[in-house]
Design a protein around this motif. Structure first.
Motif, PDB file in Angstrom:
ATOM      1  N   LEU A   3       1.226 -15.052  -8.893  1.00 31.84           N
ATOM      2  CA  LEU A   3       0.813 -14.525 -10.190  1.00 31.84           C
ATOM      3  C   LEU A   3       1.553 -13.225 -10.447  1.00 31.84           C
ATOM      4  N   THR A   4       2.111 -13.090 -11.631  1.00 40.17           N
ATOM      5  CA  THR A   4       2.838 -11.876 -11.991  1.00 40.17           C
ATOM      6  C   THR A   4       2.408 -11.434 -13.373  1.00 40.17           C
ATOM      7  N   ASP A  14       3.038  -7.924  -8.991  1.00 39.16           N
ATOM      8  CA  ASP A  14       2.604  -9.176  -8.377  1.00 39.16           C
ATOM      9  C   ASP A  14       1.112  -9.069  -8.102  1.00 39.16           C
ATOM     10  N   LEU A  15       0.351  -9.979  -8.686  1.00 34.22           N
ATOM     11  CA  LEU A  15      -1.089 -10.009  -8.497  1.00 34.22           C
ATOM     12  C   LEU A  15      -1.424 -10.885  -7.288  1.00 34.22           C
ATOM     13  N   TRP A  65      -7.066  -9.429  -2.539  1.00 35.51           N
ATOM     14  CA  TRP A  65      -7.125  -7.981  -2.664  1.00 35.51           C
ATOM     15  C   TRP A  65      -5.939  -7.451  -3.456  1.00 35.51           C
ATOM     16  N   CYS A  66      -6.160  -6.322  -4.092  1.00 37.32           N
ATOM     17  CA  CYS A  66      -5.122  -5.631  -4.853  1.00 37.32           C
ATOM     18  C   CYS A  66      -4.986  -4.222  -4.281  1.00 37.32           C
ATOM     19  N   GLU A  67      -3.765  -3.747  -4.157  1.00 37.65           N
ATOM     20  CA  GLU A  67      -3.558  -2.403  -3.626  1.00 37.65           C
ATOM     21  C   GLU A  67      -3.881  -1.344  -4.674  1.00 37.65           C
ATOM     22  N   ARG A  68      -4.365  -0.208  -4.213  1.00 33.46           N
ATOM     23  CA  ARG A  68      -4.762   0.890  -5.084  1.00 33.46           C
ATOM     24  C   ARG A  68      -3.616   1.332  -6.002  1.00 33.46           C
TER      25      ARG A  68
END
Length: 132
Positions: A3-4, A14-15, A65-68
């Protein structure tokens, strides 16, 4: 498939691949209204929505997870009124989207244990968009 989310001038993020499309089947493209005439006849009016499909992508503390650092960028993008982005990789279609500001476009929960936050710290994230 990855996913982008692409900004028209600021690049792409990039998700997480495992974000779940929670409301994929809750939107109805066809709208219908009914009304009775004074003679008791039923009038049915229906039409097709041209845009506005909600897309709610959700992770959890166990996946996606997504990075901060990416969340900070996403928040900046969400705070830009009317910003149109391209979401690719969701069911193999490129979609033009805007953040859905009704009720909050981004929800993130810190799943790290450090008090001092780094850009690489993981967050469980939910992103809400409207497809144009």
């Amino acid at each position: 498939m990855s996913l982008t989310l692409t900004h028209p001038t600021a690049g792409a993020i990039d998700l997480p691949d495992q974000l779940a499309w929670e409301d994929e089947f809750s939107w109805q493209r066809v709208v219908q209204s009914t009304e009775y005439t004074t003679t008791g006849a039923l009038i049915i009016d229906s039409w097709v929505k041209q845009s506005g499909r909600p897309i709610k992508l959700a992770g959890s503390e166990k996946r996606a997870w997504c990075e901060r650092g990416d969340l900070l960028t996403l928040r900046t993008w969400a705070e830009t009124p009317g910003l149109q982005l391209t979401l690719t990789g969701l069911r193999g279609i490129a979609r033009t989207v805007v953040f859905d500001q009704s009720g909050g476009a981004i929800d993130a929960t810190d799943i790290g244990e450090d008090a001092d936050k780094a850009d690489s710290d993981p967050y469980a994230v939910t992103l809400k968009f409207l497809e144009l």
